[in-house]
Design an enzyme around this catalytic site. Structure first.
Site, mmCIF file in Angstrom:
data_model
loop_
_atom_site.group_PDB
_atom_site.id
_atom_site.type_symbol
_atom_site.label_atom_id
_atom_site.label_comp_id
_atom_site.label_asym_id
_atom_site.label_seq_id
_atom_site.Cartn_x
_atom_site.Cartn_y
_atom_site.Cartn_z
ATOM 1 N N ASN A 7 0.873 -1.172 0.000
ATOM 2 C CA ASN A 7 0.000 0.000 0.000
ATOM 3 C C ASN A 7 0.910 1.222 0.000
ATOM 4 O O ASN A 7 1.465 1.596 1.031
ATOM 5 C CB ASN A 7 -0.881 -0.050 1.259
ATOM 6 C CG ASN A 7 -1.924 1.046 1.272
ATOM 7 O OD1 ASN A 7 -1.901 1.953 0.443
ATOM 8 N ND2 ASN A 7 -2.838 0.973 2.217
ATOM 9 N N ARG A 90 -2.548 -2.128 -3.500
ATOM 10 C CA ARG A 90 -3.830 -1.466 -3.245
ATOM 11 C C ARG A 90 -3.896 -0.179 -4.081
ATOM 12 O O ARG A 90 -3.020 0.678 -3.991
ATOM 13 C CB ARG A 90 -3.936 -1.102 -1.766
ATOM 14 C CG ARG A 90 -5.235 -0.390 -1.510
ATOM 15 C CD ARG A 90 -5.380 0.065 -0.094
ATOM 16 N NE ARG A 90 -6.698 0.649 0.056
ATOM 17 C CZ ARG A 90 -7.000 1.568 0.955
ATOM 18 N NH1 ARG A 90 -6.100 1.990 1.788
ATOM 19 N NH2 ARG A 90 -8.217 2.052 1.022
ATOM 20 N N HIS A 179 -13.059 2.858 -0.206
ATOM 21 C CA HIS A 179 -13.068 1.746 0.762
ATOM 22 C C HIS A 179 -13.774 0.517 0.200
ATOM 23 O O HIS A 179 -14.303 -0.306 0.951
ATOM 24 C CB HIS A 179 -13.802 2.123 2.075
ATOM 25 C CG HIS A 179 -13.231 3.294 2.802
ATOM 26 N ND1 HIS A 179 -13.998 4.336 3.242
ATOM 27 C CD2 HIS A 179 -11.951 3.567 3.175
ATOM 28 C CE1 HIS A 179 -13.224 5.228 3.871
ATOM 29 N NE2 HIS A 179 -11.983 4.781 3.837
ATOM 30 N N ARG A 240 -12.138 15.777 7.830
ATOM 31 C CA ARG A 240 -12.822 16.125 6.569
ATOM 32 C C ARG A 240 -14.262 16.518 6.865
ATOM 33 O O ARG A 240 -14.914 15.898 7.701
ATOM 34 C CB ARG A 240 -12.847 14.933 5.610
ATOM 35 C CG ARG A 240 -11.486 14.519 5.139
ATOM 36 C CD ARG A 240 -11.578 13.280 4.249
ATOM 37 N NE ARG A 240 -10.536 12.339 4.619
ATOM 38 C CZ ARG A 240 -10.450 11.096 4.183
ATOM 39 N NH1 ARG A 240 -11.367 10.622 3.352
ATOM 40 N NH2 ARG A 240 -9.478 10.313 4.570
ATOM 41 N N GLU A 386 -8.771 -5.645 4.528
ATOM 42 C CA GLU A 386 -8.584 -5.309 3.109
ATOM 43 C C GLU A 386 -7.378 -6.030 2.517
ATOM 44 O O GLU A 386 -7.407 -6.447 1.360
ATOM 45 C CB GLU A 386 -8.397 -3.788 2.979
ATOM 46 C CG GLU A 386 -9.665 -3.015 3.268
ATOM 47 C CD GLU A 386 -9.405 -1.614 3.794
ATOM 48 O OE1 GLU A 386 -8.923 -1.484 4.938
ATOM 49 O OE2 GLU A 386 -9.683 -0.655 3.064
#
Ligand code: ADP
Length: 401
Positions: A7, A90, A179, A240, A386
């Site tokens: 990743n 990823r 996601h 955010r 994941e």
């Protein structure tokens, strides 16, 4: 087969090495400060932890450092780097070009290059990570596993924004969702737990971490998701803002004299739980402040729970029903107050949770079902994985070569 899952971020590279025969992680770590100086933190099963400062001017040097750690006699777990049968990367956004796991080729890299325009913050480091691995392990097959892929089943009415069609044609502005690998993993688990096959199931998956997104998964396929063209849309997040009235953006820019080039940073880094609470972007700190009586922290927590509740309600409407709600990721797995707050007074939808079970999820065996006896809707807490999905997809593709 051993599969290395990578990743890559702009200055970091996280990795996990899977033994796919056992579905186990045998080593993992992170290379940090790439392009600055360089540091590796590495752990292999049954071996002492290892941290070292190693110059990493590029992602290729970081890849070399992780391979050296895997091969290290004291801290490693491999004797030959060719024991790694494949590498799975990823990829956060594959745009409209990359929509399923693919083997890396020059054509695939050209397609990934096209994503630079819509997702520069993620695509540039991904390309560096892939090229770095190609340099160090040129003969090892590499696979891209795309986070946006699971959201590809959304109907046009869910992914299209009410802006001139021409702007979609020119810039591919649309909802992509994020996601996806996590939503896929937990929804597949939930379907397994419901025990009647994917057909007819109606599931809302809540991935709540620093970044959060919620998806409606009907018949095992995403029909809508809260994040959009970028991972900024949807519910309030750590720092955010999530969805706000779009007119607020030019208003703030004008009043606060913030140029367009800095507005993205403002909305990503200074808003959300941090902006509202003025305490922290980390929910653990926010919850500690709530317990101490901090009103702004309580407001941030309330906005979060209320936002989750509204998405669950709207997705139940979109799916014409609901069988199951899943909570996952840092907040979803670890914060009973958020699960309880989001699901309170939802008995009209058939959702009731058991407070005892909700407070003690770590003690519950899988499926971690926190719904109350008689609740029509099941509520599961499912730890996401994941990396395992990326490793499995990679193995599948490479085994078929
Ligand atoms: P990311 O989106 O960066 O992968 P995570 O899924 O790790 O983030 O989630 C980070 C959020 O989850 C933070 O707000 C943090 O407070 C919360 N969190 C993570 N671990 C725990 C924990 N063990 N207990 C309570 N909250 C946690």
């Amino acid at each position: 087969m051993y599969v290395l899952v990578v990743n890559a971020g702009s200055s970091s590279l996280k990795y996990q090495l899977f033994d796919m025969d056992k579905h186990e992680v045998i080593a993992k770590g992170i290379c940090e400060r790439i392009g600055i100086d360089g540091k590796i933190t590495h752990h292999a099963a049954g071996k002492p932890d290892y941290t070292a400062e190693i110059p990493m001017p590029t992602h290729a040097q970081a890849t070399q450092a992780l391979i050296d750690s895997l091969l290290d006699k004291e801290h490693g777990c491999l004797t030959d780097m060719h024991q790694i049968g494949a590498i799975g990367h990823r990829i956060v956004n594959g745009g409209e070009w990359l929509t399923e796991p693919v083997l890396v080729s020059e054509q695939v890299l050209a397609d990934l290059e096209k994503c630079r325009d819509i997702a520069p913050l993620h695509t540039v480091p991904h390309l560096l990570g892939i090229r770095g691995c190609m340099e160090v392990l040129p003969t090892t097959p590499q696979v891209l596993v795309i986070d946006t892929a699971f959201h590809r089943t959304m109907p046009e009415k869910a992914y299209f924004y009410p802006i001139p069609y021409e702007l979609y044609r020119k810039y591919k502005i649309r909802r992509y969702g994020f996601h996806g690998t996590s939503h896929r993993y937990v929804s597949e688990k939930a379907i397994e737990y419901l025990g009647r096959g994917a057909e007819g199931t109606k599931i809302v998956t809540c991935h709540l971490g620093n970044g959060s997104s919620i998806s409606a998964v009907k018949d095992g396929k995403v029909i809508d998701t809260s994040m959009g063209f970028t991972p900024l849309e949807g519910i309030i997040m750590g720092s955010r803002c999530g969805s706000i009235d779009p007119a607020i953006v030019p208003f703030i820019m004008e009043k606060e004299n913030i140029p367009a080039s800095e507005m993205g940073n403002f909305m990503n880094k200074q808003c959300g739980l941090l902006g509202v609470s003025e305490v922290s972007s980390d929910l653990r700190d926010v919850m500690a402040a709530v317990r101490a009586g901090n009103k702004q922290a309580k407001l941030a927590y309330d906005i979060l729970c209320y936002g989750i509740k509204k998405y669950i309600g709207s997705y139940a409407a979109a799916m014409n029903g609901l069988d199951c709600v899943v909570f996952t990721a840092g907040i979803g797995e670890n914060t009973p107050e958020v699960r309880a707050g989001a699901l309170e007074e939802m008995d009209y939808l058939g959702i009731r949770i058991d407070p005892e079970k909700n407070a003690n999820v770590k003690k519950l065996p899988a499926p971690c079902d926190i719904s109350a006896d008689g609740s029509r809707v099941r509520v599961y807490v499912i730890p996401t994985n994941e990396e395992l999905v990326i490793a499995s997809d990679t193995e599948k593709l490479v085994s078929a070569l």
